[in-house]
Design an enzyme around this catalytic site. Structure first.
Site, PDB file in Angstrom:
ATOM      1  N   THR A  84       0.838  -1.204   0.000  1.00  0.00           N
ATOM      2  CA  THR A  84       0.000   0.000   0.000  1.00  0.00           C
ATOM      3  C   THR A  84       0.869   1.249   0.000  1.00  0.00           C
ATOM      4  OG1 THR A  84      -1.851  -1.104   1.059  1.00  0.00           O
ATOM      5  CG2 THR A  84      -1.740   1.275   1.315  1.00  0.00           C
ATOM      6  N   HIS A 121       4.150 -10.214   2.792  1.00  0.00           N
ATOM      7  CA  HIS A 121       3.193 -11.147   3.397  1.00  0.00           C
ATOM      8  C   HIS A 121       2.263 -11.820   2.399  1.00  0.00           C
ATOM      9  CE1 HIS A 121      -0.773  -8.953   3.566  1.00  0.00           C
ATOM     10  NE2 HIS A 121       0.016  -7.967   3.222  1.00  0.00           N
ATOM     11  N   CYS A 137      -9.392  -6.537   1.988  1.00  0.00           N
ATOM     12  CA  CYS A 137      -9.278  -5.172   2.472  1.00  0.00           C
ATOM     13  C   CYS A 137     -10.632  -4.478   2.533  1.00  0.00           C
ATOM     14  CB  CYS A 137      -8.316  -4.385   1.597  1.00  0.00           C
ATOM     15  SG  CYS A 137      -6.670  -5.071   1.692  1.00  0.00           S
TER      16      CYS A 137
END
Lengths: 387, 404
Positions: free
Chosen positions: B75, B204, B328
């Site tokens: 992000t 991740h 998300c």
């Protein structure tokens, strides 16, 4: 290629970073192994880690006397400082900012960049040769400008000076200014009560108090609402997007918990080391001085001692010589990546460039023997050559 | 003994590979130095570990180690790439082209820039989830500074035609950025052959740690620069300040190395399981795969089960950790905007499940998942009046529902 092994050594660079406490690592490991979910996922794997994050937030809020909703997790102190500055200046449309030449680059460069782009007018509070801020000047600067953003640190990372942030906060309140204080060096080492302090922002970086790197937090007083610095997801109540660094956050809270639990004991231990350092240096080396207020027990961080050594041919090789003797310390701040330029803080104080400067920063893991060893090495270098 | 629930949400996050954790451990308590400390071995060790990780990453994506900027995750990388290019190339223009199916990190950043004066074109996708190269070409203008199209979609796994897209951007003098968070480590990504100028990815999503990501920034042909979004010590060639997350970086490096060495074998195994899962679930009537099956990540399938109510479906598959939308946004009950962009109705979007497999997924888990989903869907349909009507041959689209 494997990284070189760690030599037996004395680490006196804890203002740059501290070793992780094994107790913190133990708290983090389950989240690196079995509890690996994404906290935004609604299934059990996600909920498990969501709960851990919210508990960490509560822990931190509790110690600071803040509300959990006032704590946002970031990737570290630099992001938190940037967020406080960009967020409040842009969201609130502030046109004037006040800082000092002694601040960390995360604050200084951020505000200088905003000034360069013409978004703000930037003023610097005057200070004396020991780095004491002129609070009357701050009052005057705030009185002659409409609503300002003020960023003044609590403990200086290089010279250890402690600023009276309560007094600063009071002055800011009087003038309706937004007050951010970079508390990276004092978080986990001193107690903070944001309600009593009445500031708008403060920050923490876990790796400065035996927590992990890559995680920090921002306290943002519920009186102010700021725009995000990073967009793209509803994490952290829309103020900071991105999948949370779960084990980092768990480690951060654990490290703060340990820091508060053992604070008095560690304060006493490290303070005694620092006093021993000062006394032994004064006894062994002629004309040793201390930069800033670092030799003043009540006016400086108990973790930082910035030593000023007499002009000598040894000065250029000071850190090198310490290194061969397995002592790790810093000549200035370690935060200027890849540059060998001198410390901007010592320059701002007008320190004599012919004198040597070295920062010893201590942690709970240091011992009196290590202090004695370091003093002995310095004494060897600065021993007077018999005529 | 099968451990429940079974984790099939590897597009949201992956478990960390034990080999990655093993590599990271020494950097927590022993080699804990600040990589920016120049005067002592603690700093040098940390820096050396960071440089080594840069090489491991560079080898996976075929770039120069110097072209890697470490960030806190994809992000942040997305934000840095898009805002950084927008500010750095403001002299040239203010036009950005993206697609409606991008990740929120890209879309929200673009929307933020629109408020600051950017002009953004949002390309539609076809029912396969692919953008039209003709529409991209037609959208290019002399003011276009950036084309940002993701490599592989997080919800449906669709792989865009990256080489063709980058060629169009290059032809018109625009930079090409790709959010490759789902693709790096899963499919071969080669920034040179793919013509990528900037690329975001994170640890991740590929068995590495959370809280660490990277941005590839091309240094030659052309030399790309981005304006820093965080100021401070001037780390990462001035593009991203802040003390480096050394253990995280070591973990990302190791994850990249493992991806490079294990990708072929992993992909063969994972895609075989994915195909079997998909084949079995498609034996259920009125079930559909969302997005292209041909151009797709090897570990993902997104399937809609018509005439099944969405919330009931999630409750019905409680032995599986799966997602009904992007992780998300899954905390909200909005239908997935990606599935809607493919032309799905709200109902069908809600009744979809995303299965994301990993290198740790086993055949036994897939067997269980197949049985579990089949059972849940069948049971829910037995209780559904819509299913009953469908079975009776009533065209549900022809019915006008009355308000009551």
């Amino acid at each position: 290629m494997t990284p070189i092994s760690n030599p037996a050594s004395v680490y006196f660079d804890n203002a740059a970073t501290t070793p992780l406490d094994p107790e913190v690592l133990d708290a983090m490991l389950p989240f690196m192994r079995e509890h690996f979910g994404n906290p935004s996922s609604i299934h059990g794997h996600g909920r498990k880690v969501r709960a851990a994050i919210e508990n960490a937030r509560k822990t931190i809020a509790h110690f600071l006397n803040a509300a959990p909703a006032e704590i946002s997790f970031t990737s570290g102190g630099t992001e938190a400082d940037n967020y406080a500055a960009f967020g409040s200046i842009r969201t609130l449309g502030l046109k004037h900012a006040v800082t000092s030449k002694l601040e960390h680059h995360a604050v200084l460069h951020t505000l200088e960049a905003l000034a360069k782009q013409g978004e703000i007018e930037l003023s610097f509070v005057r200070h004396d040769a020991q780095g004491r801020l002129d609070l009357a000047h701050l009052d005057e600067l705030l009185g002659t400008h409409t609503r300002s953003f003020v960023s003044l640190m609590h403990g200086n990372n290089e010279i250890g000076n402690l600023n009276d942030i309560e007094a600063i906060s009071g002055i800011c309140r009087t003038h309706g200014a937004i007050f951010h204080t970079d508390t990276v060096q004092t978080m986990g080492h001193y107690r903070h009560d944001v309600r009593q302090l009445g500031n708008h922002f403060l920050v923490g970086s876990a790796h400065k108090f035996h927590g992990p790197k890559g995680v920090g937090f921002l306290f943002c007083n519920s009186e102010v609402q700021v725009q995000p610095l990073i967009h793209g997801g509803a994490q952290e109540r829309n103020v900071r997007a991105g999948t949370e660094n779960v084990y980092g956050i768990v480690g951060l809270a654990k490290a703060l918990e340990i820091a508060y639990r053992d604070m008095d004991q560690h304060h006493q231990h490290i303070q005694a080391l620092k006093e021993r350092f000062i006394a032994r240096l004064r006894a062994e080396i002629d004309d040793v001085q201390f930069n800033g207020l670092s030799a003043e027990a009540d006016q400086s961080l108990y973790t930082v001692l910035n030593v000023s050594l007499p002009p000598s041919d040894m000065n250029e090789m000071l850190l090198f010589n310490l290194d061969i003797n397995h002592i790790s310390a810093s000549g200035g701040s370690a935060c200027t990546s890849g540059s060998n330029i001198g410390s901007h803080v010592l320059s701002a104080l007008g320190c004599d460039p012919n004198r040597g400067a070295i920062r010893f920063s201590m942690s709970k893991y240091n011992t009196a023997d290590e202090v004695d060893y370091a003093v002995a090495q310095l004494a060897k270098m600065y021993r007077k050559v018999p005529a | 003994m099968l451990k429940l629930p079974i984790y099939l949400d590897n597009n949201a996050t992956t478990p960390m590979d034990p080999r990655v954790l093993e590599a990271m451990l020494p950097y927590f308590t022993d080699h804990f130095g600040n990589a920016a400390s120049r005067n002592h071995p603690f700093g040098w060790q940390a820096e050396e570990a960071v440089d080594y990780a840069r090489e491991q990453i560079a080898q996976l994506i075929n770039c120069d180690p110097k072209e890697i900027i470490f960030t806190s995750g994809a992000t942040e990388s997305d934000n840095l790439a898009i805002k950084g290019v927008y500010e750095m190339y403001a002299q040239k223009g203010n036009h950005i082209i993206t697609a409606t199916t991008e990740h929120k990190a890209v879309l929200d950043t673009c929307k933020h820039l629109e408020k600051l004066g950017a002009r953004v074109t949002y390309l539609q996708v076809n029912e396969e989830g692919l953008i039209s190269l003709e529409e991209l070409e037609a959208a290019m203008t002399p003011q276009t500074i950036l084309v940002t199209i993701m490599y592989g979609n997080n919800e449906i796994g669709v792989l865009q035609d990256i080489r063709a897209i980058s060629a169009i951007a290059k032809k018109h003098g625009a930079l090409f950025f790709t959010d490759a968070t789902q693709a790096v480590g899963k499919v071969p990504v080669d920034v040179i052959a793919d013509g990528i100028d900037l690329m975001a990815f994170s640890g991740h999503k590929m068995y590495g740690p959370k809280g660490i990501g990277a941005l590839y920034v091309r240094r030659k042909n052309p030399r790309v620069k981005v304006t820093a979004q965080m100021d401070g010590g001037g780390h990462e060639r001035g593009m991203r300040s802040g003390t480096l997350n050394v253990p995280g970086i070591v973990g990302l490096g190791k994850a990249c190395e493992l991806a490079r060495t294990d990708m072929e074998a992993d992909t063969a195994r994972i895609s075989a399981m994915r195909d079997r899962l998909e084949r079995e679930l498609l034996t259920l009537e009125e079930s559909y795969v969302n997005g292209s099956r041909e151009h797709r990540l090897p570990h993902v399938t997104n399937i809609s089960f018509k005439y099944v109510e969405g919330e009931g479906l999630m409750m019905g598959v409680k032995d599986l950790a799966v997602s009904s939308g992007s992780a998300c946004t899954s905390a909200s009950l909005e239908p997935s905007y990606v599935l809607k962009a493919l032309g799905l109705s709200d109902d069908l979007a809600h009744s979809s499940l995303r299965f994301g497999l990993s290198r740790f997924t086993t055949d036994e888990q897939i067997d269980y998942a197949i049985g579990h989903v089949k059972e849940a869907v069948t049971k829910l349909r037995e209780m559904s009046p819509l299913w009953e009507m469908f079975k009776e041959g009533i065209d549900l689209n022809s019915i006008e529902w009355a308000e009551h």
